[in-house]
Design a protein around this motif. Structure first.
Motif, PDB file in Angstrom:
ATOM      1  N   GLY A  63     -17.945  18.086  18.960  1.00 20.87           N
ATOM      2  CA  GLY A  63     -17.784  16.692  19.379  1.00 20.87           C
ATOM      3  C   GLY A  63     -18.028  15.710  18.244  1.00 20.87           C
ATOM      4  N   GLU A  64     -19.089  15.941  17.474  1.00 16.61           N
ATOM      5  CA  GLU A  64     -19.404  15.019  16.377  1.00 16.61           C
ATOM      6  C   GLU A  64     -18.363  15.086  15.263  1.00 16.61           C
ATOM      7  OE1 GLU A  64     -22.972  14.246  13.190  1.00 16.61           O
ATOM      8  OE2 GLU A  64     -23.535  14.745  15.259  1.00 16.61           O
ATOM      9  N   MET A  65     -17.946  16.298  14.885  1.00 13.18           N
ATOM     10  CA  MET A  65     -16.941  16.441  13.832  1.00 13.18           C
ATOM     11  C   MET A  65     -15.598  15.874  14.285  1.00 13.18           C
ATOM     12  SD  MET A  65     -18.615  17.632  11.323  1.00 13.18           S
ATOM     13  CE  MET A  65     -20.199  17.090  11.945  1.00 13.18           C
ATOM     14  N   SER A  66     -15.281  16.049  15.549  1.00 10.00           N
ATOM     15  CA  SER A  66     -14.032  15.513  16.086  1.00 10.00           C
ATOM     16  C   SER A  66     -14.014  13.992  15.964  1.00 10.00           C
ATOM     17  CB  SER A  66     -13.872  15.948  17.544  1.00 10.00           C
ATOM     18  OG  SER A  66     -12.643  15.489  18.048  1.00 10.00           O
ATOM     19  N   ALA A  67     -15.136  13.355  16.267  1.00  9.20           N
ATOM     20  CA  ALA A  67     -15.220  11.900  16.150  1.00  9.20           C
ATOM     21  C   ALA A  67     -15.064  11.460  14.694  1.00  9.20           C
ATOM     22  CB  ALA A  67     -16.551  11.398  16.713  1.00  9.20           C
ATOM     23  N   ARG A  68     -15.623  12.214  13.762  1.00  9.93           N
ATOM     24  CA  ARG A  68     -15.519  11.861  12.336  1.00  9.93           C
ATOM     25  C   ARG A  68     -14.104  12.070  11.794  1.00  9.93           C
ATOM     26  NH1 ARG A  68     -20.851  14.663   9.594  1.00  9.93           N
ATOM     27  NH2 ARG A  68     -22.352  13.991  11.175  1.00  9.93           N
ATOM     28  N   LYS A  71      -9.562   9.695  12.582  1.00  8.57           N
ATOM     29  CA  LYS A  71      -8.606   8.879  11.807  1.00  8.57           C
ATOM     30  C   LYS A  71      -7.653   9.747  10.996  1.00  8.57           C
ATOM     31  CE  LYS A  71     -11.364   4.714  11.485  1.00  8.57           C
ATOM     32  NZ  LYS A  71     -12.063   3.776  10.618  1.00  8.57           N
ATOM     33  N   ARG A  72      -8.108  10.911  10.575  1.00 11.65           N
ATOM     34  CA  ARG A  72      -7.258  11.801   9.783  1.00 11.65           C
ATOM     35  C   ARG A  72      -6.371  12.685  10.657  1.00 11.65           C
ATOM     36  NH1 ARG A  72     -12.201  11.944   6.653  1.00 11.65           N
ATOM     37  NH2 ARG A  72     -11.794  11.138   4.568  1.00 11.65           N
ATOM     38  N   LYS A  73      -6.882  12.990  11.848  1.00 10.71           N
ATOM     39  CA  LYS A  73      -6.143  13.843  12.782  1.00 10.71           C
ATOM     40  C   LYS A  73      -6.246  13.218  14.174  1.00 10.71           C
ATOM     41  CE  LYS A  73      -6.371  18.129  10.331  1.00 10.71           C
ATOM     42  NZ  LYS A  73      -4.966  18.036  10.015  1.00 10.71           N
ATOM     43  N   PRO A  74      -5.367  12.272  14.494  1.00 10.69           N
ATOM     44  CA  PRO A  74      -5.480  11.538  15.753  1.00 10.69           C
ATOM     45  C   PRO A  74      -5.218  12.380  17.003  1.00 10.69           C
ATOM     46  CG  PRO A  74      -3.703  10.644  14.389  1.00 10.69           C
ATOM     47  CD  PRO A  74      -4.343  11.734  13.618  1.00 10.69           C
ATOM     48  N   ASP A  75      -4.424  13.433  16.909  1.00 10.33           N
ATOM     49  CA  ASP A  75      -4.124  14.256  18.078  1.00 10.33           C
ATOM     50  C   ASP A  75      -5.327  15.144  18.399  1.00 10.33           C
ATOM     51  OD1 ASP A  75      -3.084  17.037  19.175  1.00 10.33           O
ATOM     52  OD2 ASP A  75      -1.615  15.515  19.771  1.00 10.33           O
ATOM     53  N   ALA A  76      -5.856  15.005  19.609  1.00  7.33           N
ATOM     54  CA  ALA A  76      -7.080  15.721  20.003  1.00  7.33           C
ATOM     55  C   ALA A  76      -6.909  17.239  19.956  1.00  7.33           C
ATOM     56  CB  ALA A  76      -7.511  15.284  21.403  1.00  7.33           C
ATOM     57  N   ASN A  77      -5.759  17.753  20.373  1.00  6.30           N
ATOM     58  CA  ASN A  77      -5.541  19.203  20.356  1.00  6.30           C
ATOM     59  C   ASN A  77      -5.467  19.744  18.934  1.00  6.30           C
ATOM     60  OD1 ASN A  77      -5.536  19.531  23.163  1.00  6.30           O
ATOM     61  ND2 ASN A  77      -3.369  18.980  23.283  1.00  6.30           N
ATOM     62  N   GLU A  81      -8.194  22.367  17.383  1.00  3.34           N
ATOM     63  CA  GLU A  81      -7.762  23.649  16.806  1.00  3.34           C
ATOM     64  C   GLU A  81      -8.201  23.756  15.349  1.00  3.34           C
ATOM     65  OE1 GLU A  81      -3.759  26.345  16.018  1.00  3.34           O
ATOM     66  OE2 GLU A  81      -3.522  24.241  16.600  1.00  3.34           O
ATOM     67  N   PHE A  82      -8.039  22.660  14.604  1.00  2.00           N
ATOM     68  CA  PHE A  82      -8.451  22.648  13.201  1.00  2.00           C
ATOM     69  C   PHE A  82      -9.954  22.926  13.081  1.00  2.00           C
ATOM     70  CE2 PHE A  82     -10.312  20.223   9.697  1.00  2.00           C
ATOM     71  CZ  PHE A  82      -9.691  20.835   8.613  1.00  2.00           C
ATOM     72  N   LEU A  83     -10.753  22.195  13.835  1.00  2.00           N
ATOM     73  CA  LEU A  83     -12.211  22.350  13.738  1.00  2.00           C
ATOM     74  C   LEU A  83     -12.674  23.719  14.220  1.00  2.00           C
ATOM     75  CD1 LEU A  83     -13.313  18.775  14.820  1.00  2.00           C
ATOM     76  CD2 LEU A  83     -13.647  19.830  12.562  1.00  2.00           C
ATOM     77  N   GLN A  84     -12.086  24.229  15.281  1.00  2.00           N
ATOM     78  CA  GLN A  84     -12.449  25.567  15.756  1.00  2.00           C
ATOM     79  C   GLN A  84     -12.143  26.611  14.683  1.00  2.00           C
ATOM     80  OE1 GLN A  84     -14.446  25.922  18.136  1.00  2.00           O
ATOM     81  NE2 GLN A  84     -13.437  26.056  20.109  1.00  2.00           N
TER      82      GLN A  84
END
Length: 197
Positions: A63-68, A71-77, A81-84
Motif C-alpha cells: 500500500g505504501e509503495m503503491s502510493a509513492r 505518479k510514475r505508474k497511474p494504473d493500479a493493476n 503487478e510491478f510491486l509484487q
C-alpha cells in the motif's frame, strides 16, 4: 529523468537510462550453471508468508509503495503487478526491496521499455549479452517485467557475492563503473526514498 546524488541529497536530472557500461565477464561453468538455473526457474510471483504478521506487513508495504509510485505508474493493476514482482524477485535473490527500487529508479526511472545508448534494456537496464550467457539469446525478453527483474536481481546478487557483500563495489560492477562513487551514491540516495519502516 534520472536520480543523482548531489551535495544536498538526491536530485532528479533530465536524461536517459544509465546502464550500458557493464562489461561481459567470463563466467566459470559452475557460475554460469547456477545463474542460468536461477533465471530459468520462472515461478510466478505469488507471495508466501510464514505467518499473518508477515502477510500484513507485506500488505502495508504494498500500500505504501503503491502510493509513492502512483505518479510514475497511474494504473493500479500495473502498479500492483510491478510491486509484487519487485518484492518477489528481490526476496528470491536475497536483496532488499528498497535497494532494488532505488536501482530501478536510477537505471530507468521506472520505464519498462527504457533502452540505454549501449543497448541495456528494461527496468533494471540489463545488457543483452546476459541473455546469450544465461538464456536463449532472446534479448527482447528483457522487456518482460518478470524476466527483466529476475535477470537484474540475479546479476546484482552475483556481483554482491563476487564483492563479498560490499554493496558499493557490487553496484559499481553492475553499472560498469566499479570503484567510482557517482553511481553507487545515486542508487543509495534513491534507495532512501523507498525505505519502509
Amino acid at each position: 529523468m534520472v536520480w543523482v546524488l548531489g551535495v544536498g541529497g538526491a536530485m532528479l536530472l533530465p536524461g536517459g537510462a544509465l546502464a550500458g557500461r557493464q562489461r561481459e565477464e567470463l563466467l566459470v561453468d559452475s557460475v554460469r550453471t547456477a545463474l542460468s538455473a536461477a533465471i530459468q526457474n520462472l515461478a510466478p510471483p505469488i507471495p508466501e508468508f510464514e505467518d499473518t504478521s508477515s502477510r500484513l506487513n507485506h500488505l502495508r508495504w504494498l500500500g505504501e509503495m503503491s502510493a509513492r509510485l502512483i505518479k510514475r505508474k497511474p494504473d493500479a493493476n500495473v502498479r500492483r503487478e510491478f510491486l509484487q514482482t519487485v518484492w518477489y524477485e528481490s526476496k528470491r535473490a536475497g536483496l532488499d526491496t528498497d535497494l532494488v527500487l532505488g536501482l530501478i529508479q536510477v537505471e530507468s526511472n521506472f520505464r519498462k521499455f527504457a533502452v540505454s545508448v549501449a543497448g541495456a534494456r528494461g527496468y533494471m537496464q540489463v545488457m543483452p549479452f546476459w541473455t546469450r550467457v544465461l538464456a536463449d539469446g532472446n534479448s527482447a525478453a528483457l522487456f518482460h517485467l518478470q524476466t527483466n527483474l529476475r535477470f537484474g536481481c540475479v546479476i546484482l546478487r552475483h556481483y554482491l557475492d563476487i564483492e563479498r557483500g560490499d554493496l558499493f563495489l557490487a553496484l559499481g560492477r553492475y553499472n560498469g563503473s566499479r570503484g567510482k562513487a557517482a553511481y553507487p551514491q545515486a542508487v543509495l540516495g534513491a534507495r532512501r526514498l523507498w525505505g519502509f519502516a
